[in-house]
Structures are given as structure tokens and as C-alpha cells.
Design a protein around this motif. Structure first.
Motif, short mmCIF file in Angstrom:
data_model
loop_
_atom_site.label_atom_id
_atom_site.label_comp_id
_atom_site.label_asym_id
_atom_site.label_seq_id
_atom_site.Cartn_x
_atom_site.Cartn_y
_atom_site.Cartn_z
N SER A 1 3.71 14.48 26.42
CA SER A 1 3.38 14.10 25.04
C SER A 1 4.65 13.72 24.30
N GLN A 2 4.50 12.99 23.23
CA GLN A 2 5.63 12.59 22.40
C GLN A 2 5.28 12.80 20.93
N PRO A 3 6.27 13.11 20.11
CA PRO A 3 6.00 13.22 18.66
C PRO A 3 5.65 11.85 18.09
N VAL A 4 4.82 11.83 17.09
CA VAL A 4 4.40 10.56 16.50
C VAL A 4 4.08 10.77 15.03
N ASP A 5 4.30 9.73 14.22
CA ASP A 5 3.92 9.75 12.82
C ASP A 5 2.50 9.20 12.69
N ILE A 6 1.60 9.99 12.15
CA ILE A 6 0.22 9.56 11.92
C ILE A 6 0.15 9.04 10.50
N ILE A 7 -0.18 7.78 10.35
CA ILE A 7 -0.13 7.11 9.05
C ILE A 7 -1.53 7.03 8.46
N PHE A 8 -1.63 7.40 7.19
CA PHE A 8 -2.91 7.28 6.48
C PHE A 8 -2.69 6.47 5.21
N THR A 9 -3.60 5.54 4.96
CA THR A 9 -3.54 4.75 3.74
C THR A 9 -4.95 4.44 3.26
N ARG B 1 0.83 -1.20 0.00
CA ARG B 1 0.00 0.00 0.00
C ARG B 1 0.87 1.25 0.00
N GLY B 2 0.37 2.30 -0.65
CA GLY B 2 0.99 3.60 -0.52
C GLY B 2 0.54 4.25 0.78
N ILE B 3 1.39 5.05 1.38
CA ILE B 3 1.03 5.69 2.65
C ILE B 3 1.33 7.18 2.60
N THR B 4 0.62 7.91 3.44
CA THR B 4 0.90 9.32 3.67
C THR B 4 1.13 9.49 5.16
N VAL B 5 2.16 10.25 5.55
CA VAL B 5 2.53 10.39 6.95
C VAL B 5 2.36 11.84 7.38
N TYR B 6 1.60 12.03 8.45
CA TYR B 6 1.44 13.35 9.07
C TYR B 6 2.24 13.38 10.37
N LYS B 7 2.85 14.51 10.66
CA LYS B 7 3.57 14.67 11.91
C LYS B 7 2.61 15.17 12.99
N GLY B 8 2.59 14.47 14.10
CA GLY B 8 1.68 14.86 15.17
C GLY B 8 2.27 14.58 16.54
N GLU B 9 1.44 14.63 17.56
CA GLU B 9 1.84 14.35 18.93
C GLU B 9 0.82 13.41 19.56
N ARG B 10 1.31 12.53 20.41
CA ARG B 10 0.43 11.64 21.15
C ARG B 10 0.67 11.83 22.64
N GLY B 11 -0.31 11.49 23.42
CA GLY B 11 -0.23 11.68 24.86
C GLY B 11 -1.45 12.44 25.35
N TYR B 12 -1.22 13.50 26.15
CA TYR B 12 -2.28 14.36 26.65
C TYR B 12 -3.39 13.57 27.35
N LEU B 13 -2.98 12.61 28.17
CA LEU B 13 -3.95 11.85 28.93
C LEU B 13 -4.40 12.65 30.16
N LYS B 14 -5.53 12.27 30.73
CA LYS B 14 -6.09 13.02 31.85
C LYS B 14 -5.15 13.03 33.05
#
Length: 289
Positions: free
Chosen positions: A239-247, A220-233
Motif C-alpha cells: 500500500s502507499q499513502p495517498v491524498d483523498i481529495i473532496f470537492t 474550486r475549494g478542496i478538502t484533503v483526507y490522508k489515506g492509503e491506496r493499494g490492498y489489491l487481491k
């Protein structure tokens, strides 16, 4: 270029002819002899035929004329001309082809009448025209009110079935709702087919392995967005940087993708969305009409 255009026109014509024949079969083989009807303009035509006993071929032409005129303004003149030609073809088909009545069983009529009607309308849509103008009306109305096209179509059909329940009886209206449902689902299948695409978004701490699996294993071809994960209650400031993958995958590939993603990261956050139109990139897609 000219040869490709000619081949496309021939294909569109064959789709339209097949759609006309299937619609004629659904109407004369199932719906008309059993006093059933469908949603949309076809449903209005069948109701008028049942209440006033006018020739169904003439009623279908007259009922679609306003929507053909709307189509010339809402879509384009080519679409309107193709639709008008297809409607005339359907009327001639109903008048001259002696389709046999297939069954009188109400359940079979409601299901298979809808299926064959859906195949016919779906094929005509792939041929670049419409054998039912209700969506043209929805597009026209949608520009003047805040409702979506689907909501407008649903509202129009509810009115049709309410009138049918009052004039022809509740059982007939309920069976006809089943006809409409089976027709609408069949239309979606004919137009989109098994290759209907689904967008998949994956957020995972194992994004590098996830990207490798999608590209190297699934192709599959993919597109990667740069984002952050974390921010729990309980740890909102972390938070940490993360690659958001879309396909984009077909419905048949979706389960395989989810299984692979779960093996790589059982805690991965995955959500899907319906893709109505997809072309280009690395997609191997049959051209839609």
C-alpha cells in the motif's frame, strides 16, 4: 439587520403568492376539469372532490388542517401559520379566479398539470411554507417507524393511486401517476435549481496535479483526507499513502471536472454523491428558503 429581515419576508411572500397562483392554474386549468389528480394531500383533495363533488377549495382547506397542526409540532409555529395562510390563499384563488381550461388532451394534462403544480409547490417551499402537507406526515411517521421519509411518501402515494384505480379506473390512475412524477421532478428543480451541488471524491496517484487543477483551473475549494491506496487481491500487503481529495461542484461543472481529472490520471478513482444543502466556504450560492 431589520432591513435584511424585511427584504427576506417580502421575498418569501412573493414566492408564496406566485406558488399559489401556479397551483391554482394547474388545478383549474388542467387537473380538475379533466378528473385528474396528483399525489399527496392535493391528490387526496382532488379524489374527494371527484368522488363526492364537494367544493375543491373547501376540501383543500379541510384536508390540510391535520398536517398544518402536525407542522406546528414537527417544524415550528411560524411554518404552520405560513402554511395555513398559503392554503387559505389557494382556496380563495380557486374560488374567485376564473382560470380557463387549457386542454382536454390527457397526455398534455398529465405532464403540464404536473409541471405547473410542481412549480407552485416548489415556489411555496422556497417561501417557507407548504401547499402540500404530505412531507409533514412523513416526518411525523418517520420518527415512529424505520422507513425513510421518501419511502413513507412513496407508500402513501401508492395507496392513493390504488384507491384511484379502483374508484376511477386504471387509465385515470396511470395518467395521474405521470402527473405526480412530473410534479415531483419539477419541485426538485424549482427548489434546487441548476445550482444543485454534487460532492466529488477523487483518489489518484497524481493527487498533487489533481489538487492544482481543481483549485487553479476550476477555481474550486478542496478538502484533503490522508489515506492509503493499494490492498489489491494479488498484492494485499502493498500500500502507499495517498491524498483523498473532496470537492463540491454544480451539476453544470461536473463534466468539466471529470474531463480534467481523466486527462491528469486516466486511472483515477472518482465517485460522486448528491449534496442536498451546501453553504459557506468558497461556494457562491443563492440563499435557499
Amino acid at each position: 439587520m431589520e432591513s435584511n429581515r424585511f427584504a427576506k419576508n417580502v421575498t418569501d411572500t412573493l414566492y408564496t403568492i406566485a406558488g399559489i397562483l401556479f397551483c391554482g392554474f394547474a388545478l383549474k386549468g388542467f387537473l380538475v376539469p379533466n378528473q385528474f389528480f396528483d399525489g399527496g394531500v392535493s391528490g387526496i383533495s382532488l379524489m374527494i372532490h371527484e368522488l363526492y363533488h364537494w367544493n375543491i377549495a373547501i376540501v383543500i382547506i379541510l384536508a390540510n388542517i391535520p398536517f398544518i397542526i402536525m407542522g406546528a409540532f414537527q417544524v415550528n409555529k411560524t411554518f404552520a401559520i405560513r402554511t395555513f395562510t398559503a392554503i387559505i390563499g389557494l382556496a380563495l384563488c380557486l374560488h374567485f379566479i376564473p382560470y380557463p381550461q387549457i386542454t382536454s388532451d390527457k397526455l398534455l394534462v398529465s405532464v403540464f398539470g404536473g409541471v405547473f403544480m410542481g412549480i407552485g409547490v416548489g415556489l411555496s417551499m422556497r417561501g417557507g411554507c407548504a401547499l402540500d402537507g404530505i412531507e409533514v406526515l412523513a416526518l411525523y411517521t418517520g420518527k415512529r417507524v424505520s422507513f425513510t421519509v421518501s419511502e413513507i411518501i412513496l407508500g402513501i402515494n401508492i395507496l392513493i393511486f390504488l384507491v384511484a384505480a379502483f374508484k376511477l379506473g386504471l387509465p385515470t390512475a396511470l395518467y395521474s401517476i405521470m402527473t405526480y412524477y412530473s410534479a415531483s421532478k419539477t419541485i426538485n428543480f424549482v427548489v434546487e435549481g441548476l445550482e444543485e451541488y454534487t460532492g466529488v471524491t477523487i483518489i489518484s496517484a497524481q493527487s498533487e496535479k489533481m489538487k492544482e487543477g481543481l483549485v487553479m483551473k476550476l477555481g474550486r475549494g478542496i478538502t484533503v483526507y490522508k489515506g492509503e491506496r493499494g490492498y489489491l487481491k494479488e498484492s494485499f500487503d502493498i500500500s502507499q499513502p495517498v491524498d483523498i481529495i473532496f470537492t463540491v461542484v454544480t451539476r453544470l461543472e461536473l463534466r468539466r471536472l471529470k474531463n480534467m481529472a481523466h486527462e491528469i490520471d486516466p486511472k483515477a478513482f472518482i465517485f460522486t454523491s448528491v449534496i442536498k444543502e451546501a453553504a459557506g466556504g468558497v461556494l457562491k450560492r443563492v440563499q435557499r428558503h
